[in-house]
Design a protein around this motif. Structure first.
Motif, short mmCIF file in Angstrom:
data_model
loop_
_atom_site.label_atom_id
_atom_site.label_comp_id
_atom_site.label_asym_id
_atom_site.label_seq_id
_atom_site.Cartn_x
_atom_site.Cartn_y
_atom_site.Cartn_z
N VAL B 49 0.85 -1.20 0.00
CA VAL B 49 0.00 0.00 0.00
C VAL B 49 0.88 1.25 0.00
N ASP B 50 1.96 1.22 0.78
CA ASP B 50 2.89 2.35 0.85
C ASP B 50 3.57 2.56 -0.50
N LYS B 51 3.94 1.45 -1.16
CA LYS B 51 4.64 1.57 -2.45
C LYS B 51 3.71 2.11 -3.53
N ASP B 57 -7.21 7.14 3.78
CA ASP B 57 -8.64 7.32 3.54
C ASP B 57 -9.06 6.89 2.14
N ASP B 58 -8.08 6.57 1.27
CA ASP B 58 -8.42 6.12 -0.09
C ASP B 58 -8.75 4.64 -0.12
N PHE B 77 -7.37 2.02 8.11
CA PHE B 77 -8.06 2.44 6.88
C PHE B 77 -9.55 2.55 7.20
N ASN B 78 -10.37 2.82 6.17
CA ASN B 78 -11.81 2.62 6.36
C ASN B 78 -12.00 1.11 6.39
N THR B 79 -12.67 0.59 7.40
CA THR B 79 -12.75 -0.88 7.49
C THR B 79 -14.17 -1.34 7.78
N PRO B 99 -16.81 4.86 -6.33
CA PRO B 99 -15.86 4.26 -7.28
C PRO B 99 -14.42 4.75 -7.09
N GLU B 100 -14.23 5.85 -6.36
CA GLU B 100 -12.87 6.37 -6.20
C GLU B 100 -12.10 5.62 -5.10
#
Lengths: 67, 287
Positions: B49-51, B57-58, B77-79, B99-100
């Motif tokens: 995810v970092d890479k 929040d995405d 994250f949002n979970t 969708p974003e």
């Protein structure tokens, strides 16, 4: 590089998080680590090559290698 | 020529990855058993995810029920922790309305393939943009070690005392056949490959399914003559798999019963579901 100038890495072990599964001990290519009691401990720091495989394979966020 | 003339091999600087920025630190240490591979996968996922460069929040992480489905509890994250096997369906709803968002589903082999079998194949069929990680440890760990749809024939579990007799699912083949456009297999032993595969899966637009072989030393290893997590990783993940690149130079006899590891299917042509849905909405509104 002379022996005296060789900088040793610093291996940080979080004793609260380590569950003693010994994955890091078994897969360390240079046998730096050992299980002492119920958790991991550093046996031979000079042999550490900073490959970080112990950190990558630790499931418990318990070990990290600093330069 | 003396060896001194050669440039000294540059020591790789060791800066460990800072996981704490993605974690809910008050929830740690996690509940997974000593040696469980789920923690290794979680760490690889955070590095991936970092890479990719995603903001916290995405991302929306969705899970069902089981050991693997504890993952969203530890990440900041949002979970969403949902019903057994229904995580891909909840994730479909989230992705369609937002969708974003980058939707990541973490699910186990029993969760995705047994209870959630239908939800899994229909999500693959739609090719909606999400990443489904199937943590495949060949057992139901949380409920006490019953055999699952990926338990190999002859393996001993608490509900197959004489050896499992049902043929296991090939998760990757099923996902591919159902219509997933990115299918890969990784292991918790090959950590660097796992990180790269997860990065590619997150970046892919369309349904990405990554089956990750990991180990349950407590309920699977102990009953199958593998006494530690390291033995399981060595036997199942290292000796039991062969990378796609290596397999190119091997005959089917040499590969034998070993599973292929790496990106097995990558299709960038097929249209993605959210895009199709947006086009349909525009057409229906007469724009």
């Amino acid at each position: 590089m002379t022996e005296a100038a060789k900088k040793l890495p610093r291996i940080e072990i979080n004793a609260k998080f380590c569950k003693g599964c010994s994955i890091c001990v078994d897969f360390c290519p240079t046998n730096v680590l050992e299980i002492r009691g119920t958790i991991v401990a550093v046996k031979d720091l000079e042999a550490c090559t900073r490959c970080q495989l112990c950190d990558l394979r630790c499931p418990d966020f318990a070990i990290q290698v600093f330069d | 020529m003396s060896t001194d003339a050669k440039p000294a091999k540059k020591q790789k600087l060791s800066v460990p990855f800072d996981y704490s920025k993605y974690l809910r630190k008050d929830k740690l240490p996690h509940i997974w058993c000593p040696g469980c591979g789920h923690g290794i996968i979680l760490k690889a996922l955070l590095r991936a995810v970092d890479k990719v460069g995603l903001e916290k929040d995405d991302i929306c992480m969705v899970s069902g029920i089981g050991c693997s489905s504890r993952t969203p509890g530890y990440v900041d994250f949002n979970t969403l922790h949902t019903l057994h096997g229904r995580a891909p369906s909840f994730a479909t709803g989230i992705k369609l309305t937002n969708p974003e968002l980058n939707v990541i589903v973490t699910t186990g082999d029993g969760d995705a393939l047994a209870i959630g079998g239908n939800h899994f194949i229909h999500t693959c069929r739609r090719n909606i943009d999400m990443t489904i990680l199937v943590y495949s440890n060949a057992i139901y760990g949380m409920t006490g070690g019953q055999f699952s749809p990926t338990t190999p024939i002859g393996s001993f579990t608490h509900t197959s005392s004489y050896g499992a007799m049902e043929p296991p699912f090939d998760t990757c083949e099923m996902a591919k056949a159902a219509g997933a456009t990115f299918v890969a297999r990784a292991t918790s032993y090959h950590v660097q490959d796992l990180e790269k595969t997860l990065k590619a899966a997150i970046e892919h637009k369309g349904t990405s399914v990554v089956e990750i072989l990991d180990e349950c030393p407590v309920y699977f290893g102990r009953l199958n003559k593998m006494r530690s997590a390291s033995q399981m990783m060595e036997k199942i993940e290292k000796e039991g798999t062969v990378s796609v690149k290596q397999a190119e130079n091997l005959s089917p006899e040499e590969i034998g019963g070993r599973l292929l590891r790496g990106i097995l299917h990558h299709d960038t042509e097929t249209a993605e579901y959210c895009d199709q849905y947006a086009a349909l909405t525009e057409r229906a509104q007469g724009k």
